[in-house]
Scaffold this motif. Structure first.
Motif, PDB file in Angstrom:
ATOM      1  N   ARG A 164      52.595 -12.812  86.623  1.00 14.27           N
ATOM      2  CA  ARG A 164      53.119 -12.946  87.980  1.00 14.27           C
ATOM      3  C   ARG A 164      53.278 -11.548  88.565  1.00 14.27           C
ATOM      4  O   ARG A 164      53.145 -10.568  87.855  1.00 14.27           O
ATOM      5  CB  ARG A 164      54.465 -13.660  87.984  1.00 14.27           C
ATOM      6  CG  ARG A 164      55.529 -12.916  87.161  1.00 14.27           C
ATOM      7  CD  ARG A 164      56.968 -13.243  87.512  1.00 14.27           C
ATOM      8  NE  ARG A 164      57.229 -12.893  88.881  1.00 14.27           N
ATOM      9  CZ  ARG A 164      57.923 -13.666  89.730  1.00 14.27           C
ATOM     10  NH1 ARG A 164      58.457 -14.782  89.324  1.00 14.27           N
ATOM     11  NH2 ARG A 164      58.084 -13.306  90.985  1.00 14.27           N
ATOM     12  N   ASP A 171      53.772 -15.735  92.560  1.00 12.61           N
ATOM     13  CA  ASP A 171      54.946 -16.264  91.856  1.00 12.61           C
ATOM     14  C   ASP A 171      54.539 -16.711  90.457  1.00 12.61           C
ATOM     15  O   ASP A 171      53.364 -16.643  90.086  1.00 12.61           O
ATOM     16  CB  ASP A 171      55.626 -17.383  92.656  1.00 12.61           C
ATOM     17  CG  ASP A 171      54.764 -18.628  92.831  1.00 12.61           C
ATOM     18  OD1 ASP A 171      53.683 -18.750  92.196  1.00 12.61           O
ATOM     19  OD2 ASP A 171      55.162 -19.504  93.621  1.00 12.61           O
ATOM     20  N   GLU A 172      55.496 -17.187  89.667  1.00 11.23           N
ATOM     21  CA  GLU A 172      55.184 -17.532  88.275  1.00 11.23           C
ATOM     22  C   GLU A 172      54.149 -18.641  88.148  1.00 11.23           C
ATOM     23  O   GLU A 172      53.443 -18.728  87.149  1.00 11.23           O
ATOM     24  CB  GLU A 172      56.433 -17.878  87.460  1.00 11.23           C
ATOM     25  CG  GLU A 172      57.395 -18.832  88.090  1.00 11.23           C
ATOM     26  CD  GLU A 172      58.313 -18.202  89.132  1.00 11.23           C
ATOM     27  OE1 GLU A 172      58.604 -18.893  90.123  1.00 11.23           O
ATOM     28  OE2 GLU A 172      58.724 -17.048  88.999  1.00 11.23           O
ATOM     29  N   LYS A 200      63.411  -9.334  95.061  1.00 11.99           N
ATOM     30  CA  LYS A 200      62.996 -10.736  94.975  1.00 11.99           C
ATOM     31  C   LYS A 200      61.651 -10.944  94.286  1.00 11.99           C
ATOM     32  O   LYS A 200      61.211 -12.079  94.141  1.00 11.99           O
ATOM     33  CB  LYS A 200      62.973 -11.346  96.376  1.00 11.99           C
ATOM     34  CG  LYS A 200      64.354 -11.385  96.996  1.00 11.99           C
ATOM     35  CD  LYS A 200      64.352 -12.053  98.341  1.00 11.99           C
ATOM     36  CE  LYS A 200      65.773 -12.047  98.885  1.00 11.99           C
ATOM     37  NZ  LYS A 200      65.819 -12.365 100.292  1.00 11.99           N
ATOM     38  N   ASP A 201      60.938  -9.873  93.913  1.00 11.67           N
ATOM     39  CA  ASP A 201      59.663  -9.998  93.197  1.00 11.67           C
ATOM     40  C   ASP A 201      58.654 -10.874  93.936  1.00 11.67           C
ATOM     41  O   ASP A 201      57.985 -11.710  93.343  1.00 11.67           O
ATOM     42  CB  ASP A 201      59.891 -10.540  91.774  1.00 11.67           C
ATOM     43  CG  ASP A 201      60.771  -9.617  90.955  1.00 11.67           C
ATOM     44  OD1 ASP A 201      60.269  -8.569  90.512  1.00 11.67           O
ATOM     45  OD2 ASP A 201      61.971  -9.936  90.788  1.00 11.67           O
ATOM     46  N   VAL A 202      58.527 -10.677  95.251  1.00 10.50           N
ATOM     47  CA  VAL A 202      57.596 -11.448  96.082  1.00 10.50           C
ATOM     48  C   VAL A 202      56.339 -10.607  96.307  1.00 10.50           C
ATOM     49  O   VAL A 202      56.413  -9.497  96.848  1.00 10.50           O
ATOM     50  CB  VAL A 202      58.239 -11.825  97.434  1.00 10.50           C
ATOM     51  CG1 VAL A 202      57.234 -12.529  98.336  1.00 10.50           C
ATOM     52  CG2 VAL A 202      59.469 -12.699  97.217  1.00 10.50           C
ATOM     53  N   SER A 203      55.196 -11.126  95.918  1.00 15.63           N
ATOM     54  CA  SER A 203      53.940 -10.395  96.109  1.00 15.63           C
ATOM     55  C   SER A 203      53.637 -10.246  97.604  1.00 15.63           C
ATOM     56  O   SER A 203      53.999 -11.097  98.410  1.00 15.63           O
ATOM     57  CB  SER A 203      52.794 -11.110  95.395  1.00 15.63           C
ATOM     58  OG  SER A 203      52.586 -12.398  95.919  1.00 15.63           O
ATOM     59  N   GLY A 241      53.863 -14.026  98.533  1.00 13.44           N
ATOM     60  CA  GLY A 241      54.420 -14.917  97.525  1.00 13.44           C
ATOM     61  C   GLY A 241      53.385 -15.599  96.651  1.00 13.44           C
ATOM     62  O   GLY A 241      53.742 -16.386  95.779  1.00 13.44           O
TER      63      GLY A 241
END
Length: 180
Positions: free
Chosen positions: A119, A98-99, A44-47, A95
């Motif tokens: 991001r 995000d972008e 999910k590419d969530v920081s 999160g």
């Protein structure tokens, strides 16, 4: 110091503390921190959430980086870089990367990662390549603004951090994708 230690040739500076509700030091990333952008199933590419304390006196701002020295590139892989986090800030929510950088404090900005996206991009080690290490680092800096253009590279930010760093807080996450 371990093999391919990204701090081995950097100046030694005092350590301070960073913790995360997302991942404990040495543990594997969850699916949320794996890369759906790079095709990892469930990624999910969530920081990660980060909280830090104990930065050296004189800290005027922070930078945050996430770096994988084990990527098979010859130069590692920068997953996230954030500059100009005000010294009054000691936490980033999950999160934030995000972008839109919606969870970042005013004045902070994201530098493009090695996928050239400004991001957080999650882990995506090649299948069968073994365990990769992801160094999540909060850098305490002696300047309010690092002066790096928003379109610069993460490595260029890292280069500039080196001449302004007062302290470093780090934790390491891991990821591995088994061979098919």
């Amino acid at each position: 110091m371990s093999a391919n230690d990204p701090f081995a040739r950097l100046p030694e500076v005092p350590a301070f503390t960073v913790t995360s509700t997302t991942v404990a030091d040495g543990d594997a990333w969850a699916a949320e921190q794996m890369s759906g952008i790079f095709g990892v199933p469930g990624g999910k590419d969530v920081s990660p959430q980060l909280t830090w304390s104990g930065a050296p006196e004189g800290t005027k701002s922070y930078a945050v980086t996430v770096y994988d020295p084990d990527a098979p590139t010859g130069s590692g892989f920068w997953h996230w870089a954030v500059a100009d986090i005000p010294a009054t800030v000691t936490e980033l929510p999950e999160g934030a990367g995000d972008e839109a950088g919606a969870g970042l404090p005013a004045g902070a900005y994201q530098i493009p990662n090695d996928a050239r996206l400004a991001r957080f991009i999650g882990a995506a080690p090649p299948a069968g390549h073994g365990t990769h290490r992801y160094f999540v680092v909060v850098h305490a800096l002696d300047v309010e603004t690092i002066g790096v253009p928003a379109e610069a590279t993460s490595a260029f930010l890292g280069f500039n951090i080196t001449s302004h760093v007062l302290g470093r807080a780090s934790l390491m996450a891991t990821a591995e994708i088994p061979a098919a």
